[in-house]
Design a protein around this motif. Structure first.
Motif, short mmCIF file in Angstrom:
data_model
loop_
_atom_site.label_atom_id
_atom_site.label_comp_id
_atom_site.label_asym_id
_atom_site.label_seq_id
_atom_site.Cartn_x
_atom_site.Cartn_y
_atom_site.Cartn_z
N LEU A 15 0.82 -1.07 -0.04
CA LEU A 15 0.02 -0.14 -0.06
C LEU A 15 0.85 1.25 -0.05
O LEU A 15 1.89 1.28 0.64
CB LEU A 15 -0.97 -0.27 1.16
N SER A 16 0.52 2.23 -0.60
CA SER A 16 0.99 3.53 -0.52
C SER A 16 -0.03 4.62 -0.74
O SER A 16 -1.24 4.48 -1.21
CB SER A 16 2.21 3.67 -1.78
N GLU A 17 0.31 5.97 -0.21
CA GLU A 17 -0.63 6.79 -0.25
C GLU A 17 -0.09 8.09 -1.31
O GLU A 17 1.12 7.96 -1.57
CB GLU A 17 -0.46 7.52 1.22
N PRO A 18 -1.16 8.60 -1.99
CA PRO A 18 -0.88 9.89 -2.84
C PRO A 18 0.32 10.47 -2.64
O PRO A 18 1.11 10.91 -3.39
CB PRO A 18 -2.13 10.42 -3.19
N ARG A 42 -3.45 10.84 -7.24
CA ARG A 42 -4.49 10.61 -6.34
C ARG A 42 -4.83 9.21 -6.51
O ARG A 42 -4.14 8.48 -7.15
CB ARG A 42 -5.72 11.22 -7.18
N ARG A 43 -5.47 8.82 -5.66
CA ARG A 43 -5.79 7.27 -5.41
C ARG A 43 -6.69 6.82 -6.66
O ARG A 43 -7.85 7.48 -6.91
CB ARG A 43 -6.54 6.96 -3.91
N SER A 44 -6.59 5.57 -6.99
CA SER A 44 -7.37 4.97 -8.24
C SER A 44 -8.65 4.59 -7.57
O SER A 44 -8.86 4.25 -6.37
CB SER A 44 -6.43 3.94 -8.72
N ARG A 47 -8.69 1.62 -5.35
CA ARG A 47 -8.17 1.79 -3.80
C ARG A 47 -6.88 1.08 -3.61
O ARG A 47 -6.38 1.26 -2.18
CB ARG A 47 -9.36 1.50 -2.60
N ARG A 48 -6.40 0.49 -4.49
CA ARG A 48 -5.14 -0.31 -4.09
C ARG A 48 -3.90 0.30 -4.90
O ARG A 48 -2.94 0.35 -4.35
CB ARG A 48 -5.14 -1.63 -4.57
N THR A 49 -4.22 1.12 -5.98
CA THR A 49 -3.05 1.89 -6.42
C THR A 49 -3.40 3.49 -6.53
O THR A 49 -4.36 3.81 -6.11
CB THR A 49 -2.79 1.30 -8.06
N CYS A 50 -2.27 4.07 -7.14
CA CYS A 50 -2.56 5.54 -7.36
C CYS A 50 -2.36 5.82 -8.91
O CYS A 50 -2.09 5.08 -9.60
CB CYS A 50 -1.49 6.30 -6.41
#
Length: 220
Positions: A15-18, A42-44, A47-50
């Motif tokens: 997991l990673s944040e924007p 932004r988050r895709s 919700r798992r990628t950006c």
């Protein structure tokens, strides 16, 4: 939009944040004059990628540097090639190359080039547009159609032969294909075959709204 996915040391999805990402684009020589662009991350939807979202007005090559938590990812920087968008006739017109618009004498053939550009002024690199060109004599008000040859690179050579030695106006349009409409007068559509009682569709061409290319007077 550029998809961004982080992985751990074993290659598993992580997991990673924007805010963990930085995506920076630097123009290369073909896009000189364009400043560096930083993408908005932004988050895709999954919700798992950006995703890095960016809007570039200038076509050309860019160096794309991607950082995760301050460290460049494997392979960064990448080469990003941005192509011109859809043709916008309001930004298209005469080739501005010196000598591209030639004077001619009445009764003799003259030629010049038109180039297609997108809404940001980038030159389009492929042909295929339906371009119509007309010369209008300012002395008698008569108009004559010019021949247009697609060069396949976003430019179109226009050939004309004025009949009167005076200044002419050049009018050019990019035509857009409209939705086929039923033909009730027995007219066959292009490629239509025999048999069957179905209605034939007739293809119509219409001038794209407010897209006549801006042209000035031309001495002949």
């Amino acid at each position: 939009m550029i998809s961004l996915a982080s992985m751990d040391a074993s290659g598993n999805a992580a997991l990673s944040e924007p805010a963990d990402w930085l995506v920076r684009l630097s123009p290369l020589r073909s896009t000189s004059g364009t400043s560096e662009v930083v993408a908005r991350v932004r988050r895709s939807a999954d919700r798992r990628t950006c995703a890095a979202v960016l809007s570039l007005a200038a076509a050309g090559e860019y160096s794309c540097s991607v950082f995760l938590r301050g460290e460049p990812i494997d392979g960064s920087p990448f080469l990003l090639n941005v192509r011109a968008g859809q043709v916008d006739a309001r930004r298209s017109g005469l080739d501005d190359t010196p000598g591209s618009l030639l004077d001619c004498c009445a009764g003799q053939e003259g030629r010049f080039a038109l180039v297609c550009r997108d809404s940001s002024g980038n030159r389009v690199a492929q042909g295929g547009e339906r371009v119509a060109v007309q010369l209008r004599c300012l002395a008698n008000g008569l108009a004559q159609r010019a021949a247009v040859v697609d060069q396949g690179d976003g430019s179109y050579v226009v050939r004309y032969r004025p009949e009167v030695a005076c200044e002419h106006e050049v009018h050019a349009w990019i035509l857009r294909r409209t939705t086929p409409t039923p033909a009730h007068d027995g007219t066959e559509s292009a490629g239509g075959g025999g048999g069957g009682g179905g209605k034939e569709g007739r293809v119509r061409w219409a001038e794209e709204e407010a897209t006549a290319m801006a042209m000035g007077g031309m001495p002949c």
